[in-house]
Motif scaffolding. Structure first.
Motif, PDB file in Angstrom:
ATOM      1  N   ALA A 152      92.188 -52.459  54.857  1.00  0.00           N
ATOM      2  CA  ALA A 152      93.608 -53.257  55.361  1.00  0.00           C
ATOM      3  C   ALA A 152      93.664 -53.613  56.705  1.00  0.00           C
ATOM      4  CB  ALA A 152      94.633 -52.078  54.739  1.00  0.00           C
ATOM      5  N   VAL A 153      93.249 -52.671  57.691  1.00  0.00           N
ATOM      6  CA  VAL A 153      93.461 -52.973  59.016  1.00  0.00           C
ATOM      7  C   VAL A 153      92.522 -54.236  59.404  1.00  0.00           C
ATOM      8  CG1 VAL A 153      92.922 -52.031  61.319  1.00  0.00           C
ATOM      9  CG2 VAL A 153      93.703 -50.546  59.617  1.00  0.00           C
ATOM     10  N   LEU A 154      91.509 -54.292  59.004  1.00  0.00           N
ATOM     11  CA  LEU A 154      90.419 -55.512  59.136  1.00  0.00           C
ATOM     12  C   LEU A 154      91.010 -56.676  58.566  1.00  0.00           C
ATOM     13  CD1 LEU A 154      86.982 -54.132  58.256  1.00  0.00           C
ATOM     14  CD2 LEU A 154      87.598 -55.164  60.505  1.00  0.00           C
ATOM     15  N   TRP A 155      91.577 -56.867  57.326  1.00  0.00           N
ATOM     16  CA  TRP A 155      92.630 -57.728  56.905  1.00  0.00           C
ATOM     17  C   TRP A 155      93.611 -58.175  57.778  1.00  0.00           C
ATOM     18  CZ3 TRP A 155      97.856 -58.319  55.337  1.00  0.00           C
ATOM     19  CH2 TRP A 155      97.720 -59.522  54.496  1.00  0.00           C
ATOM     20  N   LYS A 156      94.397 -57.061  58.265  1.00  0.00           N
ATOM     21  CA  LYS A 156      95.535 -57.569  59.162  1.00  0.00           C
ATOM     22  C   LYS A 156      95.102 -58.141  60.253  1.00  0.00           C
ATOM     23  CE  LYS A 156      98.525 -55.041  62.383  1.00  0.00           C
ATOM     24  NZ  LYS A 156      97.986 -55.386  63.550  1.00  0.00           N
ATOM     25  N   CYS A 157      93.872 -57.770  60.825  1.00  0.00           N
ATOM     26  CA  CYS A 157      93.470 -58.263  62.169  1.00  0.00           C
ATOM     27  C   CYS A 157      92.941 -59.849  62.072  1.00  0.00           C
ATOM     28  CB  CYS A 157      92.272 -57.555  62.771  1.00  0.00           C
ATOM     29  SG  CYS A 157      92.919 -55.970  63.409  1.00  0.00           S
ATOM     30  N   ILE A 158      92.433 -59.850  60.681  1.00  0.00           N
ATOM     31  CA  ILE A 158      91.704 -61.414  60.420  1.00  0.00           C
ATOM     32  C   ILE A 158      92.820 -62.295  60.319  1.00  0.00           C
ATOM     33  CG2 ILE A 158      90.464 -62.744  58.677  1.00  0.00           C
ATOM     34  CD1 ILE A 158      88.650 -60.214  58.278  1.00  0.00           C
ATOM     35  N   GLN A 159      94.011 -61.564  59.634  1.00  0.00           N
ATOM     36  CA  GLN A 159      95.084 -62.559  59.209  1.00  0.00           C
ATOM     37  C   GLN A 159      95.806 -63.105  60.536  1.00  0.00           C
ATOM     38  OE1 GLN A 159      97.140 -63.398  55.963  1.00  0.00           O
ATOM     39  NE2 GLN A 159      95.006 -63.508  55.772  1.00  0.00           N
ATOM     40  N   GLU A 160      95.910 -62.238  61.487  1.00  0.00           N
ATOM     41  CA  GLU A 160      96.386 -62.435  62.801  1.00  0.00           C
ATOM     42  C   GLU A 160      95.718 -63.260  63.724  1.00  0.00           C
ATOM     43  OE1 GLU A 160      98.895 -58.349  63.193  1.00  0.00           O
ATOM     44  OE2 GLU A 160      97.332 -58.587  64.184  1.00  0.00           O
ATOM     45  N   VAL A 196      94.922 -52.230  67.876  1.00  0.00           N
ATOM     46  CA  VAL A 196      94.913 -53.210  66.864  1.00  0.00           C
ATOM     47  C   VAL A 196      96.201 -53.598  66.181  1.00  0.00           C
ATOM     48  CG1 VAL A 196      92.087 -52.853  65.967  1.00  0.00           C
ATOM     49  CG2 VAL A 196      94.138 -51.423  65.233  1.00  0.00           C
ATOM     50  N   GLY A 197      97.343 -53.044  67.203  1.00  0.00           N
ATOM     51  CA  GLY A 197      98.729 -53.322  66.850  1.00  0.00           C
ATOM     52  C   GLY A 197      99.407 -52.361  65.860  1.00  0.00           C
ATOM     53  N   LEU A 198      98.533 -51.022  65.788  1.00  0.00           N
ATOM     54  CA  LEU A 198      99.365 -50.214  65.076  1.00  0.00           C
ATOM     55  C   LEU A 198     100.024 -49.156  65.897  1.00  0.00           C
ATOM     56  CD1 LEU A 198      96.400 -49.497  62.343  1.00  0.00           C
ATOM     57  CD2 LEU A 198      98.425 -50.968  62.326  1.00  0.00           C
ATOM     58  N   HIS A 199     101.381 -49.192  65.542  1.00  0.00           N
ATOM     59  CA  HIS A 199     102.041 -48.464  66.620  1.00  0.00           C
ATOM     60  C   HIS A 199     102.666 -47.109  66.253  1.00  0.00           C
ATOM     61  CE1 HIS A 199     101.507 -51.260  69.925  1.00  0.00           C
ATOM     62  NE2 HIS A 199     101.687 -52.050  68.986  1.00  0.00           N
ATOM     63  N   ASP A 236     103.531 -48.766  60.372  1.00  0.00           N
ATOM     64  CA  ASP A 236     102.605 -49.920  60.651  1.00  0.00           C
ATOM     65  C   ASP A 236     101.278 -49.858  59.743  1.00  0.00           C
ATOM     66  OD1 ASP A 236     104.445 -51.239  62.416  1.00  0.00           O
ATOM     67  OD2 ASP A 236     103.323 -50.625  64.082  1.00  0.00           O
ATOM     68  N   ILE A 237     100.758 -48.828  59.803  1.00  0.00           N
ATOM     69  CA  ILE A 237      99.499 -48.278  58.977  1.00  0.00           C
ATOM     70  C   ILE A 237      99.909 -48.960  57.425  1.00  0.00           C
ATOM     71  CG2 ILE A 237      98.052 -46.612  58.084  1.00  0.00           C
ATOM     72  CD1 ILE A 237      98.474 -45.156  60.796  1.00  0.00           C
ATOM     73  N   TRP A 238     100.778 -48.129  57.032  1.00  0.00           N
ATOM     74  CA  TRP A 238     101.135 -48.553  55.604  1.00  0.00           C
ATOM     75  C   TRP A 238     101.637 -50.032  55.338  1.00  0.00           C
ATOM     76  CZ3 TRP A 238      98.610 -45.638  52.537  1.00  0.00           C
ATOM     77  CH2 TRP A 238      98.296 -44.260  53.100  1.00  0.00           C
ATOM     78  N   ASP A 239     102.303 -50.666  56.046  1.00  0.00           N
ATOM     79  CA  ASP A 239     102.595 -52.013  55.806  1.00  0.00           C
ATOM     80  C   ASP A 239     101.478 -52.896  55.824  1.00  0.00           C
ATOM     81  OD1 ASP A 239     104.669 -54.370  56.228  1.00  0.00           O
ATOM     82  OD2 ASP A 239     103.225 -54.792  57.841  1.00  0.00           O
ATOM     83  N   ALA A 240     100.491 -52.400  56.894  1.00  0.00           N
ATOM     84  CA  ALA A 240      98.986 -53.359  56.507  1.00  0.00           C
ATOM     85  C   ALA A 240      98.377 -53.004  55.201  1.00  0.00           C
ATOM     86  CB  ALA A 240      98.125 -52.846  57.741  1.00  0.00           C
ATOM     87  N   ALA A 244     102.978 -51.118  43.987  1.00  0.00           N
ATOM     88  CA  ALA A 244     101.729 -50.176  44.619  1.00  0.00           C
ATOM     89  C   ALA A 244     101.493 -50.668  45.993  1.00  0.00           C
ATOM     90  CB  ALA A 244     100.519 -51.029  43.929  1.00  0.00           C
ATOM     91  N   ASP A 245     101.305 -49.354  46.903  1.00  0.00           N
ATOM     92  CA  ASP A 245     100.919 -49.459  48.186  1.00  0.00           C
ATOM     93  C   ASP A 245      99.594 -49.660  48.654  1.00  0.00           C
ATOM     94  OD1 ASP A 245     103.643 -49.231  49.055  1.00  0.00           O
ATOM     95  OD2 ASP A 245     103.622 -47.136  48.347  1.00  0.00           O
ATOM     96  N   MET A 246      98.720 -49.229  47.585  1.00  0.00           N
ATOM     97  CA  MET A 246      97.201 -49.429  47.722  1.00  0.00           C
ATOM     98  C   MET A 246      96.599 -49.197  46.327  1.00  0.00           C
ATOM     99  SD  MET A 246      96.543 -45.510  49.489  1.00  0.00           S
ATOM    100  CE  MET A 246      95.090 -46.118  49.997  1.00  0.00           C
ATOM    101  N   MET A 247      95.446 -49.770  46.047  1.00  0.00           N
ATOM    102  CA  MET A 247      94.593 -49.598  45.077  1.00  0.00           C
ATOM    103  C   MET A 247      93.399 -48.787  45.723  1.00  0.00           C
ATOM    104  SD  MET A 247      94.614 -53.285  43.343  1.00  0.00           S
ATOM    105  CE  MET A 247      94.055 -52.830  41.861  1.00  0.00           C
TER     106      MET A 247
END
Length: 399
Positions: free
Chosen positions: A145-153, A270-273, A277-281, A311-314
């Motif tokens: 999810a963190v990788l996905w967030k960084c690629i999106q940004e 990586v923008g997680l403060h 933020d972690i669960w939003d990603a 769902a928050d995650m799979m």
């Protein structure tokens, strides 16, 4: 370094399967069809039991007969261990005393035939039988999810990587694909200076996050069959395909508890403060994959996707290709993502044609995948219910 700590409750919206690496054959578990239960044998009791009843040689013969039945295609048509033991004169009560734990099994009727368990992939469980999800499984999902967030940004930075991947779909290109994907991860996550070799995971910002195991209080699991719901009707003009693959799962509604420990001085790179933020990603990554499936399958399963909105995650097996890939984030649009996945699946899953003696795609994704690839929604059906596998909801623990 100041560490932050928070406890969470994970609720299984749908059944979850986290395999422990063990798969049991039909002669390694006891299936009681009348009570629709699978009993898992206590191995410390099994050999003494066979010796006491002078069944060692008979059991060896039974294993050979059952192995032949298991080698046939389709669902198991041989004799289950429960029936074999009853034919040896063993009482139902004595059989049940051999069990370490049990799981509910709900065979379904398909085309007029009873669908019975074959091999069963086991769920992770503690030594006392309680079901759990390893912290490494949760952290792996968070890392994606963190990788996905960084690629999106930073999507404009990955056009060349996408072009490289588009030419690397066959099996022979596996190392080159890994080189591209590892390069993306290093650029996005390997931002620490713990080692001069940037390839080493010690440089990853994910060092700033620790995840405990998620443990439940229950030992009660459920055995479920894999089902593919396809956009393309098969030979029997059915979109639904029951596969001879059975998994032991944590039942829907089960609650598990775990904790996160975070060093946000590292994660902020990586923008997680915050934990939020972690669960939003995590939630946005989860819902991005579900939204593509929703657009294709919602007309048939609207109620399932209403449930999936929570769902928050799979997690785990049976959740499908799109729950574990970053192709959708890297591709310029969904059409390009579909085209790449179809070509990748056709190139990597092939069989030899008996007539031409040439290899051809097993599932013809390029030919048949119209709106989405793969063209299936992974579901399971205990009793009369239908579930999209692996859906989980996260809440902060109270108190």
């Amino acid at each position: 370094m100041k560490l932050a700590y928070k406890e969470y409750e994970l609720t299984c919206i749908a059944p979850v399967h986290i395999g422990n690496g063990t798969t049991l054959k039909a002669y390694e578990y006891i299936y009681d069809a009348n009570k629709q239960q699978v009993l898992f044998i206590n191995e410390t009791k099994w050999i003494p039991f066979l010796q006491e009843h002078k069944l060692m040689d008979a059991f060896a013969d039974y294993i050979m007969q059952t192995a032949r039945a298991l080698s046939a295609k389709g669902n198991f048509q041989g004799q289950y261990l429960w029936d074999w033991l009853r034919h040896q004169g063993i009482s139902a009560d004595e059989i049940r005393r051999l069990a370490l734990r049990c799981a509910a099994a709900s065979p379904r009727t398909v085309t007029g035939k009873q669908n019975h368990p074959n091999d069963i992939a086991l769920q992770t469980a503690l030594t006392d039988g309680r079901l759990y999800i390893p912290g490494s499984t949760i952290k792996g999902a968070l890392r994606t999810a963190v990788l996905w967030k960084c690629i999106q940004e930073q999507s404009h930075h990955f056009a060349s990587d996408w072009q490289k991947l588009c030419g690397l779909t066959d099996k022979r290109s596996k190392k080159e694909r890994e080189k591209v994907s590892n390069g993306i991860e290093r650029r996005l996550l390997h931002l620490l200076d713990a080692d001069s070799d940037k390839r080493k995971a010690v440089n990853s910002v994910m060092r700033g996050l620790r995840v405990s195991d998620a443990v439940s209080d229950t030992k009660s699991a459920i055995i479920l069959q894999k089902i593919d719901e396809s956009t393309h009707a098969g030979r029997l003009h059915k979109n639904e395909k029951f596969l001879p693959l059975f998994r032991e799962c944590i039942p829907a509604g089960t609650k598990l508890h775990f904790s996160l420990t975070a060093d946000f001085s590292i994660l902020e790179k990586v923008g997680l403060h915050s934990f939020a933020d972690i669960w939003d990603a995590m939630r946005r990554y989860t819902q991005s994959g579900l939204s593509w499936q929703r657009n294709v399958f919602d007309h048939r399963y609207e109620y399932l996707f209403q449930e999936a909105d929570m769902a928050d995650m799979m997690l785990g097996g049976g959740t499908g290709f799109l729950s574990k890939t970053l192709v959708q984030a890297l591709a310029p649009d969904l059409h390009a993502a579909k085209d790449y996945i179809a070509r990748f699946l056709d190139a990597n899953f092939q069989k030899k044609d008996k007539a031409t003696r040439r290899y051809r795609p097993v599932h013809d994704h390029v030919k048949l995948d119209r709106e989405i690839s793969p063209r299936t929604l992974k579901v399971t059906k205990p009793g009369q219910d239908t579930w999209i596998m692996g859906l989980c909801q996260i809440h902060e623990s109270k108190g």
